[in-house]
Design a protein around this motif. Structure first.
Motif, PDB file in Angstrom:
ATOM      1  N   SER A   1     -28.582  23.633 -46.215  1.00 30.15           N
ATOM      2  CA  SER A   1     -28.479  25.122 -45.691  1.00 30.15           C
ATOM      3  C   SER A   1     -26.872  25.266 -45.084  1.00 30.15           C
ATOM      4  CB  SER A   1     -29.516  25.658 -44.805  1.00 30.15           C
ATOM      5  OG  SER A   1     -29.369  25.059 -43.418  1.00 30.15           O
ATOM      6  N   PHE A   2     -26.305  24.060 -45.023  1.00 28.65           N
ATOM      7  CA  PHE A   2     -24.762  24.465 -44.294  1.00 28.65           C
ATOM      8  C   PHE A   2     -23.896  24.720 -45.432  1.00 28.65           C
ATOM      9  CE2 PHE A   2     -26.052  20.989 -40.601  1.00 28.65           C
ATOM     10  CZ  PHE A   2     -26.804  21.861 -40.198  1.00 28.65           C
ATOM     11  N   ALA A   3     -22.963  25.745 -45.158  1.00 30.51           N
ATOM     12  CA  ALA A   3     -22.081  25.832 -46.235  1.00 30.51           C
ATOM     13  C   ALA A   3     -20.863  24.549 -46.520  1.00 30.51           C
ATOM     14  CB  ALA A   3     -21.323  27.075 -45.885  1.00 30.51           C
ATOM     15  N   SER A   4     -20.807  23.950 -45.259  1.00 34.73           N
ATOM     16  CA  SER A   4     -19.853  22.619 -45.327  1.00 34.73           C
ATOM     17  C   SER A   4     -20.289  21.808 -46.402  1.00 34.73           C
ATOM     18  CB  SER A   4     -19.931  22.224 -43.997  1.00 34.73           C
ATOM     19  OG  SER A   4     -21.040  21.571 -43.477  1.00 34.73           O
ATOM     20  N   THR A   5     -21.747  21.755 -46.679  1.00 34.77           N
ATOM     21  CA  THR A   5     -22.479  20.839 -47.605  1.00 34.77           C
ATOM     22  C   THR A   5     -21.982  21.100 -48.941  1.00 34.77           C
ATOM     23  OG1 THR A   5     -23.951  20.622 -45.983  1.00 34.77           O
ATOM     24  CG2 THR A   5     -24.549  19.840 -48.399  1.00 34.77           C
ATOM     25  N   HIS A   6     -21.586  22.232 -49.477  1.00 34.64           N
ATOM     26  CA  HIS A   6     -21.283  22.904 -50.627  1.00 34.64           C
ATOM     27  C   HIS A   6     -19.919  23.076 -50.986  1.00 34.64           C
ATOM     28  CE1 HIS A   6     -26.008  23.423 -51.060  1.00 34.64           C
ATOM     29  NE2 HIS A   6     -25.748  23.631 -49.903  1.00 34.64           N
ATOM     30  N   ALA A   7     -19.318  22.401 -51.893  1.00 37.37           N
ATOM     31  CA  ALA A   7     -17.992  22.440 -51.851  1.00 37.37           C
ATOM     32  C   ALA A   7     -17.417  23.856 -52.199  1.00 37.37           C
ATOM     33  CB  ALA A   7     -17.287  21.521 -53.024  1.00 37.37           C
ATOM     34  N   GLY A   8     -16.496  24.341 -51.746  1.00 31.98           N
ATOM     35  CA  GLY A   8     -15.808  25.758 -52.173  1.00 31.98           C
ATOM     36  C   GLY A   8     -16.886  27.066 -51.567  1.00 31.98           C
ATOM     37  N   SER A   9     -17.602  26.658 -50.713  1.00 31.15           N
ATOM     38  CA  SER A   9     -18.562  27.650 -50.296  1.00 31.15           C
ATOM     39  C   SER A   9     -18.224  27.965 -48.873  1.00 31.15           C
ATOM     40  CB  SER A   9     -19.953  27.275 -50.112  1.00 31.15           C
ATOM     41  OG  SER A   9     -20.478  26.927 -51.249  1.00 31.15           O
ATOM     42  N   ALA A  10     -18.585  29.411 -48.383  1.00 34.06           N
ATOM     43  CA  ALA A  10     -18.245  29.875 -47.265  1.00 34.06           C
ATOM     44  C   ALA A  10     -19.592  30.268 -46.389  1.00 34.06           C
ATOM     45  CB  ALA A  10     -17.347  31.005 -47.235  1.00 34.06           C
ATOM     46  N   PRO A  11     -19.648  30.192 -45.307  1.00 31.27           N
ATOM     47  CA  PRO A  11     -20.740  30.601 -44.344  1.00 31.27           C
ATOM     48  C   PRO A  11     -21.176  32.262 -44.731  1.00 31.27           C
ATOM     49  CG  PRO A  11     -19.278  29.424 -43.103  1.00 31.27           C
ATOM     50  CD  PRO A  11     -18.741  29.472 -44.213  1.00 31.27           C
ATOM     51  N   PHE A  12     -22.428  32.266 -44.667  1.00 35.81           N
ATOM     52  CA  PHE A  12     -23.057  33.403 -45.152  1.00 35.81           C
ATOM     53  C   PHE A  12     -23.048  34.074 -46.552  1.00 35.81           C
ATOM     54  CE2 PHE A  12     -21.434  33.577 -40.765  1.00 35.81           C
ATOM     55  CZ  PHE A  12     -22.391  33.528 -39.918  1.00 35.81           C
ATOM     56  N   GLY A  13     -22.565  33.142 -47.259  1.00 38.78           N
ATOM     57  CA  GLY A  13     -22.667  33.206 -48.649  1.00 38.78           C
ATOM     58  C   GLY A  13     -24.257  32.830 -49.298  1.00 38.78           C
ATOM     59  N   THR A  14     -24.220  32.646 -50.440  1.00 38.41           N
ATOM     60  CA  THR A  14     -25.613  32.151 -50.779  1.00 38.41           C
ATOM     61  C   THR A  14     -25.386  30.881 -51.973  1.00 38.41           C
ATOM     62  OG1 THR A  14     -25.917  33.727 -52.739  1.00 38.41           O
ATOM     63  CG2 THR A  14     -26.869  34.349 -50.410  1.00 38.41           C
ATOM     64  N   THR A  15     -26.488  30.357 -52.164  1.00 35.21           N
ATOM     65  CA  THR A  15     -26.303  29.180 -53.215  1.00 35.21           C
ATOM     66  C   THR A  15     -27.942  29.193 -53.713  1.00 35.21           C
ATOM     67  OG1 THR A  15     -25.736  27.080 -53.912  1.00 35.21           O
ATOM     68  CG2 THR A  15     -26.799  27.034 -51.907  1.00 35.21           C
ATOM     69  N   GLU A  16     -27.846  28.581 -55.045  1.00 35.92           N
ATOM     70  CA  GLU A  16     -29.273  28.486 -55.664  1.00 35.92           C
ATOM     71  C   GLU A  16     -29.716  26.968 -55.367  1.00 35.92           C
ATOM     72  OE1 GLU A  16     -30.972  30.970 -56.733  1.00 35.92           O
ATOM     73  OE2 GLU A  16     -29.309  32.066 -56.347  1.00 35.92           O
ATOM     74  N   LEU A  17     -30.703  26.726 -54.660  1.00 37.53           N
ATOM     75  CA  LEU A  17     -31.509  25.425 -54.726  1.00 37.53           C
ATOM     76  C   LEU A  17     -32.885  25.497 -55.405  1.00 37.53           C
ATOM     77  CD1 LEU A  17     -30.907  25.051 -50.897  1.00 37.53           C
ATOM     78  CD2 LEU A  17     -29.710  24.137 -52.917  1.00 37.53           C
ATOM     79  N   PRO A  18     -33.221  24.378 -55.698  1.00 34.22           N
ATOM     80  CA  PRO A  18     -34.486  24.265 -56.507  1.00 34.22           C
ATOM     81  C   PRO A  18     -35.571  25.408 -56.095  1.00 34.22           C
ATOM     82  CG  PRO A  18     -33.926  22.023 -55.800  1.00 34.22           C
ATOM     83  CD  PRO A  18     -32.941  22.947 -55.138  1.00 34.22           C
ATOM     84  N   TYR A  19     -35.589  25.628 -54.914  1.00 34.11           N
ATOM     85  CA  TYR A  19     -36.888  26.554 -54.490  1.00 34.11           C
ATOM     86  C   TYR A  19     -36.313  27.983 -54.340  1.00 34.11           C
ATOM     87  CZ  TYR A  19     -34.614  25.825 -49.884  1.00 34.11           C
ATOM     88  OH  TYR A  19     -33.777  25.627 -49.109  1.00 34.11           O
ATOM     89  N   GLY A  20     -34.998  28.395 -54.922  1.00 36.05           N
ATOM     90  CA  GLY A  20     -34.594  29.698 -54.884  1.00 36.05           C
ATOM     91  C   GLY A  20     -33.287  29.725 -54.175  1.00 36.05           C
ATOM     92  N   THR A  21     -32.896  31.197 -53.932  1.00 43.14           N
ATOM     93  CA  THR A  21     -31.699  31.539 -53.049  1.00 43.14           C
ATOM     94  C   THR A  21     -31.795  31.254 -51.810  1.00 43.14           C
ATOM     95  OG1 THR A  21     -31.411  33.253 -54.710  1.00 43.14           O
ATOM     96  CG2 THR A  21     -30.019  33.139 -52.941  1.00 43.14           C
ATOM     97  N   GLN A  22     -30.535  30.390 -51.466  1.00 44.34           N
ATOM     98  CA  GLN A  22     -30.530  29.906 -49.943  1.00 44.34           C
ATOM     99  C   GLN A  22     -29.196  30.771 -49.478  1.00 44.34           C
ATOM    100  OE1 GLN A  22     -32.600  27.874 -47.674  1.00 44.34           O
ATOM    101  NE2 GLN A  22     -31.013  28.438 -46.336  1.00 44.34           N
ATOM    102  N   VAL A  23     -29.253  31.076 -48.048  1.00 39.61           N
ATOM    103  CA  VAL A  23     -28.336  31.680 -47.588  1.00 39.61           C
ATOM    104  C   VAL A  23     -27.633  30.461 -46.913  1.00 39.61           C
ATOM    105  CG1 VAL A  23     -27.269  33.031 -45.556  1.00 39.61           C
ATOM    106  CG2 VAL A  23     -29.465  33.931 -46.938  1.00 39.61           C
ATOM    107  N   LEU A  24     -26.200  30.443 -46.988  1.00 35.45           N
ATOM    108  CA  LEU A  24     -25.331  29.017 -46.444  1.00 35.45           C
ATOM    109  C   LEU A  24     -24.858  29.543 -45.015  1.00 35.45           C
ATOM    110  CD1 LEU A  24     -23.514  28.229 -49.556  1.00 35.45           C
ATOM    111  CD2 LEU A  24     -25.490  26.969 -48.596  1.00 35.45           C
ATOM    112  N   TRP A  25     -25.185  28.845 -44.130  1.00 40.07           N
ATOM    113  CA  TRP A  25     -24.905  28.854 -42.662  1.00 40.07           C
ATOM    114  C   TRP A  25     -23.896  27.969 -42.107  1.00 40.07           C
ATOM    115  CZ3 TRP A  25     -27.328  33.174 -41.263  1.00 40.07           C
ATOM    116  CH2 TRP A  25     -28.570  33.483 -42.031  1.00 40.07           C
TER     117      TRP A  25
END
Ligand code: VGL
Ligand code: ZN
Length: 202
Positions: free
Chosen positions: A58-82
């Protein structure tokens, strides 16, 4: 004193959700005196703690190129990035020092699996992995819940809706909660809680 079948569920009153924390909720610390005053009134007292490993999904820092308060798709659905928050064993993950944690009967930690976030105190964000709280409350004969804490529109909201779907009588005491309010999430949460039969008080 409240009846034996009523529990107070105190959601995530941790340093990272209070002013100065990594995911600070405005006024997050203002609710603590009210919660401290309520704790002794309840026969069953549960505290929850958001508890993430380093590199949590759930951390934006875990996903290259992502910023906090955006979203990403995880196997269980859309996840807000914190922003990184409530990392296990850090000061940010600790309960706020003013909260009377000694009065808690049990602490439920959630969000400790690297690949799944958990807003709800009952189920992780895949909506099927249980935290164990339902079993704990059932064994203690609890039927009625009052929810307080942080944040109204994420962890309190998801916990309240899950509790209602599990058959508990649920009240959210809004004066003892504070919201993140990301893109209208507080209004959405209020509507969804009411639709689920959750009583919104205060
Ligand atoms: C929470 C976002 C991420 C909360 C926890 O306690 O409401 N919000 N993790
Ligand atoms: Zn979290």
């Amino acid at each position: 004193m409240r009846p034996a079948d009523e529990a107070l569920i105190v959601i995530d009153v941790q340093n990272d959700f209070c002013p100065g924390g990594a995911l600070a909720v405005e006024g997050g610390d203002q609710i603590i005196p009210q919660i401290n005053a309520m704790l002794p009134e309840f026969a069953v007292r549960v505290l929850t703690q958001d508890w993430h490993p380093v590199g949590h999904s759930s951390f934006a820092s875990t996903h290259a190129g992502s910023a906090p308060f955006g979203t990403t798709e995880l196997p269980y659905g859309t996840q807000v990035l914190w922003p990184d928050h409530c990392v296990q064993g850090t000061g940010g993950a600790a309960f706020h020092a003013d909260l009377h944690t000694d009065l808690g009967d049990v602490v439920i930690r959630k969000g400790f699996r690297p690949e799944i976030d958990s807003y709800s105190a009952f189920f992780e964000n895949d909506h099927e992995t249980p935290t164990g709280l339902d079993g704990y409350l059932a064994e203690r004969g609890v039927k009625k819940l009052t929810l307080v804490g942080l944040a109204t529109d994420f962890c309190v909201y998801y916990s309240a809706v899950d509790a209602a779907s599990l058959g508990y009588d649920v009240t959210v005491l809004q004066s003892a909660c504070r919201a993140i309010d990301l893109d209208g999430s507080l209004a959405t949460a209020r509507e969804a809680m009411q639709a689920a039969g959750v009583r919104l008080e205060g």
